[in-house]
Scaffold this motif. Structure first.
Motif, PDB file in Angstrom:
ATOM      1  N   GLN A 155       5.042  -4.485  -4.569  1.00 34.31           N
ATOM      2  CA  GLN A 155       5.741  -5.140  -3.425  1.00 34.31           C
ATOM      3  C   GLN A 155       5.208  -4.969  -2.206  1.00 34.31           C
ATOM      4  O   GLN A 155       4.616  -5.856  -1.288  1.00 34.31           O
ATOM      5  CB  GLN A 155       7.286  -4.674  -3.528  1.00 34.31           C
ATOM      6  CG  GLN A 155       8.097  -5.275  -5.006  1.00 34.31           C
ATOM      7  CD  GLN A 155       9.618  -5.014  -5.117  1.00 34.31           C
ATOM      8  OE1 GLN A 155       9.823  -4.808  -6.387  1.00 34.31           O
ATOM      9  NE2 GLN A 155      10.072  -4.831  -4.215  1.00 34.31           N
ATOM     10  N   GLU A 156       5.339  -3.824  -1.635  1.00 32.58           N
ATOM     11  CA  GLU A 156       4.793  -3.276  -0.379  1.00 32.58           C
ATOM     12  C   GLU A 156       3.150  -3.247  -0.266  1.00 32.58           C
ATOM     13  O   GLU A 156       2.716  -3.082   0.616  1.00 32.58           O
ATOM     14  CB  GLU A 156       5.382  -2.452   0.453  1.00 32.58           C
ATOM     15  CG  GLU A 156       6.888  -2.651   0.812  1.00 32.58           C
ATOM     16  CD  GLU A 156       7.836  -2.553  -0.076  1.00 32.58           C
ATOM     17  OE1 GLU A 156       8.664  -3.495   0.006  1.00 32.58           O
ATOM     18  OE2 GLU A 156       7.909  -1.975  -1.133  1.00 32.58           O
ATOM     19  N   LEU A 200       3.699  -5.129   7.744  1.00 35.61           N
ATOM     20  CA  LEU A 200       4.912  -5.148   7.249  1.00 35.61           C
ATOM     21  C   LEU A 200       6.241  -4.463   8.214  1.00 35.61           C
ATOM     22  O   LEU A 200       5.673  -3.737   8.973  1.00 35.61           O
ATOM     23  CB  LEU A 200       4.999  -3.974   6.041  1.00 35.61           C
ATOM     24  CG  LEU A 200       5.923  -3.885   5.310  1.00 35.61           C
ATOM     25  CD1 LEU A 200       6.056  -4.801   4.332  1.00 35.61           C
ATOM     26  CD2 LEU A 200       5.878  -2.424   4.351  1.00 35.61           C
ATOM     27  N   SER A 233      12.818  -9.956  -2.882  1.00 34.72           N
ATOM     28  CA  SER A 233      11.574  -9.985  -2.933  1.00 34.72           C
ATOM     29  C   SER A 233      11.016 -11.509  -3.098  1.00 34.72           C
ATOM     30  O   SER A 233      11.644 -12.279  -3.918  1.00 34.72           O
ATOM     31  CB  SER A 233      11.301  -9.261  -4.270  1.00 34.72           C
ATOM     32  OG  SER A 233      11.714  -8.149  -3.765  1.00 34.72           O
ATOM     33  N   HIS A 234      10.067 -11.768  -2.452  1.00 31.63           N
ATOM     34  CA  HIS A 234       9.108 -13.051  -2.370  1.00 31.63           C
ATOM     35  C   HIS A 234      10.008 -14.088  -1.746  1.00 31.63           C
ATOM     36  O   HIS A 234       9.397 -15.326  -1.794  1.00 31.63           O
ATOM     37  CB  HIS A 234       8.947 -13.634  -4.015  1.00 31.63           C
ATOM     38  CG  HIS A 234       8.323 -12.380  -4.568  1.00 31.63           C
ATOM     39  ND1 HIS A 234       6.919 -11.874  -4.205  1.00 31.63           N
ATOM     40  CD2 HIS A 234       8.725 -11.594  -5.622  1.00 31.63           C
ATOM     41  CE1 HIS A 234       6.740 -10.862  -4.975  1.00 31.63           C
ATOM     42  NE2 HIS A 234       7.573 -10.740  -5.972  1.00 31.63           N
ATOM     43  N   THR A 255       9.298  -8.735   1.009  1.00 36.03           N
ATOM     44  CA  THR A 255       8.565  -7.783   0.192  1.00 36.03           C
ATOM     45  C   THR A 255       9.741  -6.963  -0.725  1.00 36.03           C
ATOM     46  O   THR A 255       9.618  -6.944  -1.854  1.00 36.03           O
ATOM     47  CB  THR A 255       7.560  -6.545   0.262  1.00 36.03           C
ATOM     48  OG1 THR A 255       8.276  -5.869   1.493  1.00 36.03           O
ATOM     49  CG2 THR A 255       6.409  -7.282   1.145  1.00 36.03           C
ATOM     50  N   THR A 256      10.841  -6.278   0.067  1.00 32.08           N
ATOM     51  CA  THR A 256      11.889  -6.040  -0.708  1.00 32.08           C
ATOM     52  C   THR A 256      13.070  -6.295   0.312  1.00 32.08           C
ATOM     53  O   THR A 256      13.047  -6.139   1.479  1.00 32.08           O
ATOM     54  CB  THR A 256      11.885  -4.350  -0.792  1.00 32.08           C
ATOM     55  OG1 THR A 256      10.709  -3.916  -1.604  1.00 32.08           O
ATOM     56  CG2 THR A 256      13.042  -3.644  -1.505  1.00 32.08           C
TER      57      THR A 256
END
Length: 369
Positions: free
Chosen positions: A246-247, A288, A301-302, A316-317
């Protein structure tokens, strides 16, 4: 229950909790919750939670060239470690993308333990094998090792009931290589993945049930609750602790993920250094950042992130923060949109909803002086 999934040595004990719900997590059947994600999250922030993280991978690196090998394959400076110290670090490909993030434990000058992400165990082992140099041996101890994490403000008081180890003398990212905890031999580390104080106990797989039961019994008067992957994810998210996939990924560099502190560009050459040095000099293309929803909606996410009609990145989250009760996310966006206060939009189920770039981590524990 899915018989094709791998299980930790504690799996038989999950049945003692009627509310437990297990999921497929990277090929493992693991509890996402025992009594409820919100309750478990709050317990870790206010009292204590106990996690079964035995799916994580452990490798032993030994030999006279062990330190030189780790200097070559990791971004942090292993030479700064003394016996009994641990270090967060990353392994990168030549292009700067991340193989994995991990912990390095220095057991002695020629013996180290690496703790890697469960979904990357096989990939990491192959990658490390392909870069071995000199007198170095690499051994995968993952199947014979269990890992329990005791996290929260009451973690030390609970652990002190079941060990003679001097926990007061144990600073963060330090460990005791062998101590008795609940009568079993354990490596005791002051570390965790929740943003709270706590300990991680590495034990032989067969000893895990004894340790789990002993800690739960000792912690009952102090509010200890079993905690699953759901709370682990919301806790680490609030503290802006990255999750691989994710990150971090093979397409995201440590500098883009805001982990430059763990990339020692001044040390001798390591895999990925040239790319990362160039990226630092030229400026990261992506960043980020924390975002908070202005409009009603939860970033996941996404989900795409936009500035006007231009997609500038993705979440990402994201979740509704259990501690702060705000709809928050981490997003990887083009660097020019990473300034605090920048308004963006998140596409949620076909609708563009307003959000703003905010400071992260979203949560830091109060540390008493």
């Amino acid at each position: 229950m899915n018989p094709s999934l791998k299980r930790t040595p504690l799996f038989p004990l999950y049945a003692e909790f009627p509310g437990v719900r297990c999921i497929d997590f990277g090929g493992w059947e693991l509890p996402v919750q025992f009594t409820g994600i919100g309750r478990e999250h709050e317990a870790v922030r206010q009292q204590a939670g106990l996690f079964d993280v035995s799916h994580m991978g452990e490798f032993l690196v030994t030999g006279t060239f062990a330190e030189a090998f780790l200097q070559r394959v990791t971004t942090n400076d292993v030479s700064r470690l003394a016996d009994g110290q641990a270090q967060y670090t990353l392994m990168c490909y030549e292009d700067g993308g991340v193989v994995d993030d991990l912990l390095v434990y220095r057991l002695s000058a020629d013996q180290f333990m690496l703790v890697v992400n469960a979904s990357n165990i096989d990939k990491d082992f192959r990658w490390l094998e392909s870069h071995l140099l000199g007198d170095v041996s690499l051994e995968n101890k993952s199947d014979s090792t269990a890992l329990l994490a005791l996290q929260g403000p009451n973690a030390q008081a609970i652990a002190a009931r079941v060990t003679d180890a001097d926990l007061n003398a144990l600073s963060p990212f330090h460990f005791i290589p062998e101590s008795k905890v609940c009568g079993v031999s354990a490596l005791v580390s002051r570390s965790g993945y929740t943003g709270e104080d706590g300990f991680e106990f590495y034990v032989a797989a067969d000893d895990a049930p004894t340790l789990w039961k002993g800690l739960m019994e000792a912690g009952e008067p102090l509010g200890l609750t079993p905690a699953g992957l759901g709370a682990r994810d919301t806790l680490r998210f609030e503290a802006k602790l990255p999750l691989y996939g994710q990150e971090l990924s093979d397409k995201i560099t440590p500098l883009e993920a805001g982990l430059g502190f763990f990339v020692k560009l001044t040390k001798e050459d390591f895999i990925g250094r040239d790319t990362l040095l160039r990226q630092k000099e030229e400026g990261v293309p992506r960043k980020l950042v924390g975002i908070e929803m202005i409009d009603r909606g939860i970033p996941r996410s996404h989900y795409p992130v936009y500035a006007g009609d231009r997609q500038i990145g993705e979440v990402t989250t994201g979740t509704q923060s259990p501690t702060l009760k705000r709809n928050l996310g981490l997003a990887l966006v083009q660097a020019e949109y990473g300034e605090l206060g920048t308004e963006v939009e998140v596409e949620i189920r076909g609708n563009r909803l307003k959000a703003v770039v905010v400071k992260a981590p979203f949560y830091r524990r109060n540390v008493k002086s």
